[in-house]
Write a protein that holds these residues in place. Structure first.
Motif, PDB file in Angstrom:
ATOM      1  N   UNK A   1       4.530  31.885  22.856  1.00 23.67           N
ATOM      2  CA  UNK A   1       3.775  32.186  21.526  1.00 23.67           C
ATOM      3  C   UNK A   1       2.552  31.466  21.558  1.00 23.67           C
ATOM      4  N   UNK A   2       1.238  31.881  20.989  1.00 21.83           N
ATOM      5  CA  UNK A   2       0.446  31.068  20.861  1.00 21.83           C
ATOM      6  C   UNK A   2      -0.561  31.629  19.851  1.00 21.83           C
ATOM      7  N   UNK A   3      -1.416  30.788  18.974  1.00 20.71           N
ATOM      8  CA  UNK A   3      -2.344  31.130  18.009  1.00 20.71           C
ATOM      9  C   UNK A   3      -3.484  30.419  18.202  1.00 20.71           C
ATOM     10  N   UNK A   4      -4.465  30.338  17.663  1.00 25.47           N
ATOM     11  CA  UNK A   4      -5.707  29.437  17.589  1.00 25.47           C
ATOM     12  C   UNK A   4      -5.324  28.283  17.363  1.00 25.47           C
ATOM     13  N   UNK A   5      -6.235  27.134  17.877  1.00 26.92           N
ATOM     14  CA  UNK A   5      -5.840  25.943  17.606  1.00 26.92           C
ATOM     15  C   UNK A   5      -6.088  25.430  16.104  1.00 26.92           C
ATOM     16  N   UNK A   6      -7.032  26.051  15.270  1.00 27.64           N
ATOM     17  CA  UNK A   6      -7.174  25.922  14.037  1.00 27.64           C
ATOM     18  C   UNK A   6      -5.872  26.351  13.081  1.00 27.64           C
ATOM     19  N   UNK A   7      -5.524  27.540  13.457  1.00 22.01           N
ATOM     20  CA  UNK A   7      -4.179  28.136  12.804  1.00 22.01           C
ATOM     21  C   UNK A   7      -3.032  27.440  13.002  1.00 22.01           C
ATOM     22  N   UNK A   8      -2.946  26.734  14.024  1.00 20.12           N
ATOM     23  CA  UNK A   8      -1.843  25.840  14.798  1.00 20.12           C
ATOM     24  C   UNK A   8      -1.708  24.726  13.676  1.00 20.12           C
ATOM     25  N   UNK A   9      -3.158  23.974  13.674  1.00 20.02           N
ATOM     26  CA  UNK A   9      -3.008  22.784  13.008  1.00 20.02           C
ATOM     27  C   UNK A   9      -2.796  23.091  11.277  1.00 20.02           C
ATOM     28  N   UNK A  10      -3.420  24.067  10.699  1.00 18.24           N
ATOM     29  CA  UNK A  10      -3.437  24.445   9.484  1.00 18.24           C
ATOM     30  C   UNK A  10      -1.863  24.652   8.950  1.00 18.24           C
ATOM     31  N   UNK A  11      -1.370  25.578  10.023  1.00 17.95           N
ATOM     32  CA  UNK A  11       0.150  25.826   9.766  1.00 17.95           C
ATOM     33  C   UNK A  11       1.029  24.797   9.696  1.00 17.95           C
ATOM     34  N   UNK A  12       0.816  23.756  10.629  1.00 14.82           N
ATOM     35  CA  UNK A  12       1.565  22.667  10.947  1.00 14.82           C
ATOM     36  C   UNK A  12       1.320  21.729   9.660  1.00 14.82           C
ATOM     37  N   UNK A  13       0.173  21.577   9.033  1.00 14.64           N
ATOM     38  CA  UNK A  13      -0.062  20.742   7.828  1.00 14.64           C
ATOM     39  C   UNK A  13       0.567  21.415   6.730  1.00 14.64           C
ATOM     40  N   UNK A  14       0.635  22.639   6.572  1.00 18.60           N
ATOM     41  CA  UNK A  14       1.271  23.177   5.349  1.00 18.60           C
ATOM     42  C   UNK A  14       2.862  23.234   5.443  1.00 18.60           C
ATOM     43  N   UNK A  15       3.411  23.444   6.705  1.00 13.21           N
ATOM     44  CA  UNK A  15       4.638  23.322   6.711  1.00 13.21           C
ATOM     45  C   UNK A  15       5.316  22.096   6.623  1.00 13.21           C
ATOM     46  N   UNK A  16       4.712  21.073   7.392  1.00  9.78           N
ATOM     47  CA  UNK A  16       5.026  19.626   7.331  1.00  9.78           C
ATOM     48  C   UNK A  16       4.595  18.776   6.128  1.00  9.78           C
ATOM     49  N   UNK A  17       3.716  19.244   5.240  1.00  7.59           N
ATOM     50  CA  UNK A  17       3.087  18.872   4.398  1.00  7.59           C
ATOM     51  C   UNK A  17       2.523  17.168   4.957  1.00  7.59           C
ATOM     52  N   UNK A  18       1.805  17.339   6.152  1.00  7.58           N
ATOM     53  CA  UNK A  18       1.384  16.024   6.824  1.00  7.58           C
ATOM     54  C   UNK A  18      -0.083  16.333   6.753  1.00  7.58           C
ATOM     55  N   UNK A  19      -0.867  14.989   7.244  1.00  7.01           N
ATOM     56  CA  UNK A  19      -2.277  14.914   7.219  1.00  7.01           C
ATOM     57  C   UNK A  19      -2.802  15.663   8.713  1.00  7.01           C
ATOM     58  N   UNK A  20      -4.201  15.810   8.558  1.00  6.88           N
ATOM     59  CA  UNK A  20      -4.802  16.502   9.713  1.00  6.88           C
ATOM     60  C   UNK A  20      -4.577  15.541  11.037  1.00  6.88           C
ATOM     61  N   UNK A  21      -4.706  14.180  10.723  1.00  2.50           N
ATOM     62  CA  UNK A  21      -4.203  13.537  11.785  1.00  2.50           C
ATOM     63  C   UNK A  21      -3.075  13.309  12.232  1.00  2.50           C
ATOM     64  N   UNK A  22      -1.834  13.701  11.332  1.00  5.85           N
ATOM     65  CA  UNK A  22      -0.552  13.612  11.841  1.00  5.85           C
ATOM     66  C   UNK A  22      -0.311  14.871  12.367  1.00  5.85           C
ATOM     67  N   UNK A  23      -0.886  15.837  12.063  1.00  6.00           N
ATOM     68  CA  UNK A  23      -0.749  17.249  12.988  1.00  6.00           C
ATOM     69  C   UNK A  23      -1.375  17.327  14.019  1.00  6.00           C
ATOM     70  N   UNK A  24      -2.432  16.671  14.263  1.00  2.23           N
ATOM     71  CA  UNK A  24      -3.056  16.429  15.478  1.00  2.23           C
ATOM     72  C   UNK A  24      -2.225  15.735  16.637  1.00  2.23           C
ATOM     73  N   UNK A  25      -1.642  14.717  16.172  1.00  2.00           N
ATOM     74  CA  UNK A  25      -0.702  13.662  16.918  1.00  2.00           C
ATOM     75  C   UNK A  25       0.535  14.367  17.389  1.00  2.00           C
ATOM     76  N   UNK A  26       0.949  15.100  16.555  1.00  2.00           N
ATOM     77  CA  UNK A  26       2.315  15.910  17.011  1.00  2.00           C
ATOM     78  C   UNK A  26       1.932  17.180  17.921  1.00  2.00           C
ATOM     79  N   UNK A  27       0.821  17.749  17.808  1.00  2.00           N
ATOM     80  CA  UNK A  27       0.444  18.796  18.693  1.00  2.00           C
ATOM     81  C   UNK A  27       0.175  18.192  20.092  1.00  2.00           C
ATOM     82  N   UNK A  28      -0.501  16.895  20.188  1.00  2.00           N
ATOM     83  CA  UNK A  28      -0.667  16.066  21.156  1.00  2.00           C
ATOM     84  C   UNK A  28       0.246  15.856  22.068  1.00  2.00           C
ATOM     85  N   UNK A  29       1.576  15.686  21.295  1.00  2.00           N
ATOM     86  CA  UNK A  29       2.717  14.999  21.857  1.00  2.00           C
ATOM     87  C   UNK A  29       3.282  16.001  22.788  1.00  2.00           C
ATOM     88  N   UNK A  30       3.050  17.382  22.694  1.00  2.00           N
ATOM     89  CA  UNK A  30       3.645  18.333  23.460  1.00  2.00           C
ATOM     90  C   UNK A  30       2.393  18.797  24.616  1.00  2.00           C
TER      91      UNK A  30
END
Length: 199
Positions: A139-168
């Protein structure tokens, strides 16, 4: 456990990037009658209060990962530790993954007659579990959608979201290894159409 150990059965490995919409796809598949086995659920259960894994986590990290002075694991604090340190993330994965694998093993044994079973495993490729699946859907979406969805879901900052995405693994690598790719960047009707075609 390998796919060849089991009766003929479509075992669909459902994976993709964090916050790409795997759970939404799984929910639609479940409505179509497909059993869904969720690695995240098994991992949460592995770290439930007073399990051997949760005790190991507390022994390693101490009170900082205990929620409000209880024996419950503070998952947000634990995530902050492991996403900031690859060595700690590896330690946690080595602790939890065998437990999750046993849960999958037990669940699959209970579903020998199901024509299709969905194995929702976010780290399917990272953990080398392709052999469990007869086919793999990413399953994929755009990079912007992924980051925004993660920030909204986890209530995290853009930097934290980027870090978690990069861990995979990068999504493009997962797409290259997929048998099918589900685009979750559009409308829910588009998801229905894609699943109808794949099933």
């Amino acid at each position: 456990m390998t796919f060849g150990d089991w009766p003929p059965q479509r075992r669909i490995g459902l994976t993709g990037g964090i916050a790409s919409g795997k759970s939404s796809v799984a929910a639609l598949l479940e409505k179509r009658g497909c059993p869904v086995l969720d690695a995240d659920v098994y991992a949460r259960e592995a770290l439930a209060t007073d399990t051997s894994a949760s005790k190991a986590v507390v022994a390693r990290y101490g009170k900082r990962v205990q929620k409000d002075g209880t024996s419950d694991i503070d998952r947000a604090e634990l995530a902050a530790i492991v996403f900031n340190d690859p060595n700690e993330r590896s330690w946690l994965e080595q602790l939890v993954h065998p437990i999750v694998q046993r849960r999958f093993d037990d669940a699959l044994r209970s579903l020998p007659d199901a024509p299709i079973v969905i194995l929702m495993i976010p780290l399917l490729f990272e953990a080398g579990l392709e052999k469990w699946c007869s086919e793999i859907w990413v399953v994929r979406c755009t990079a912007l959608q992924q980051r925004e969805r993660l920030m909204a879901r986890n209530n995290c900052t853009e930097a934290e979201a980027t870090q978690r995405i990069a861990a995979q693994w990068p999504i493009d690598i997962k797409v290259q290894r997929a048998d099918s790719v589900i685009n979750n960047s559009g409308r829910i009707d588009d998801l229905h159409d894609q699943l109808d075609a794949l099933l």
